[in-house]
Design a protein around this motif. Structure first.
Motif, PDB file in Angstrom:
ATOM      1  N   VAL A  22       0.862  -1.166   0.000  1.00 61.84           N
ATOM      2  CA  VAL A  22       0.000   0.000   0.000  1.00 61.84           C
ATOM      3  C   VAL A  22       0.901   1.219   0.000  1.00 61.84           C
ATOM      4  CG1 VAL A  22      -1.785   1.254   1.253  1.00 61.84           C
ATOM      5  CG2 VAL A  22      -1.803  -1.230   1.248  1.00 61.84           C
ATOM      6  N   THR A  23       0.703   2.087  -0.987  1.00 62.53           N
ATOM      7  CA  THR A  23       1.480   3.315  -1.077  1.00 62.53           C
ATOM      8  C   THR A  23       0.571   4.485  -0.764  1.00 62.53           C
ATOM      9  OG1 THR A  23       0.995   3.622  -3.419  1.00 62.53           O
ATOM     10  CG2 THR A  23       2.945   2.303  -2.872  1.00 62.53           C
ATOM     11  N   PRO A  24       1.138   5.659  -0.502  1.00 62.92           N
ATOM     12  CA  PRO A  24       0.295   6.829  -0.239  1.00 62.92           C
ATOM     13  C   PRO A  24      -0.528   7.265  -1.448  1.00 62.92           C
ATOM     14  CG  PRO A  24       2.580   7.238   0.407  1.00 62.92           C
ATOM     15  CD  PRO A  24       2.550   5.927  -0.291  1.00 62.92           C
ATOM     16  N   VAL A  25      -0.283   6.674  -2.614  1.00 62.59           N
ATOM     17  CA  VAL A  25      -1.030   7.046  -3.808  1.00 62.59           C
ATOM     18  C   VAL A  25      -1.916   5.911  -4.307  1.00 62.59           C
ATOM     19  CG1 VAL A  25       0.558   8.850  -4.557  1.00 62.59           C
ATOM     20  CG2 VAL A  25       0.979   6.498  -5.252  1.00 62.59           C
ATOM     21  N   SER A  26      -2.154   4.904  -3.465  1.00 63.48           N
ATOM     22  CA  SER A  26      -3.051   3.813  -3.831  1.00 63.48           C
ATOM     23  C   SER A  26      -4.494   4.305  -3.752  1.00 63.48           C
ATOM     24  CB  SER A  26      -2.869   2.626  -2.891  1.00 63.48           C
ATOM     25  OG  SER A  26      -1.595   2.077  -3.027  1.00 63.48           O
ATOM     26  N   GLY A  27      -5.361   3.655  -4.482  1.00 62.48           N
ATOM     27  CA  GLY A  27      -6.775   3.986  -4.412  1.00 62.48           C
ATOM     28  C   GLY A  27      -7.411   4.063  -5.788  1.00 62.48           C
TER      29      GLY A  27
END
Length: 178
Positions: A22-27
């Motif tokens: 999970v990265t801060p730009v996932s979604g």
């Protein structure tokens, strides 16, 4: 309930959970590309864009990044392999100072932010419409270090001395040895 079954289940769950990235730009984000936003019709939309950095320009209150857009993988990282898609270019500005030495040309970045308009700048002698993004998240991807190619050579099916050698299945010390 057997304690070994519970412990085994917990170990498996932890091991599988460690595989998730999970990265801060996932979604999930709308599939609006910078090329589509050049008309100004996408203003106000929250998007996730990324690509290869062309240049970073620190200003008094913010840093603006000029980026060659690339399609993004599911985790949000720019996809550099295969055929490059013409996603266009964009300018993303984020509050604060981002060091141009760390944010150097050629690095991969992903942004989350709101499309705020279109700014026309020169690319060579051509007027190019850059969609502008007010970035709330700036993610600099770590440099991927290529892994060396490895190979294994198996001679005679991988058995030392072949199937009748000392460690082969029909050799004296093999599982079906004499």
């Amino acid at each position: 309930m057997n304690i070994s079954k519970v412990l085994t289940g917990m170990i498996v769950a932890l091991a599988l959970g460690g595989c998730a990235t999970v990265t801060p730009v996932s979604g999930q984000f709308p599939s609006v590309t910078p090329r589509q936003a050049q008309t100004g019709a996408e203003n106000g939309k929250l998007v996730r864009w990324g690509g290869t950095l062309i240049k970073a320009q620190p200003k008094a209150q913010e840093t603006c990044f000029t980026v060659m857009a690339l399609p993004l993988r599911q985790d949000g990282r720019p996809y550099k392999g295969g055929e490059k898609s013409d996603e266009g270019r964009f300018i993303a500005c984020a509050p604060g100072f981002y060091d141009p030495v760390l944010y150097a040309a050629g690095r991969e970045l992903t942004f989350i932010g709101t499309v705020t308009g279109v700014q026309v700048e020169k690319v060579g002698g051509y007027d190019y419409p850059y969609p502008q993004l007010q970035a709330s998240t700036v993610y600099l991807w770590p440099v991927e270090v290529p892994q060396p190619a490895t190979s294994a050579v198996f001679i005679n099916g991988g058995w030392y001395g072949g199937p009748w050698g000392p460690w082969g299945p029909w050799g004296p010390w093999g599982p079906w040895g004499w």
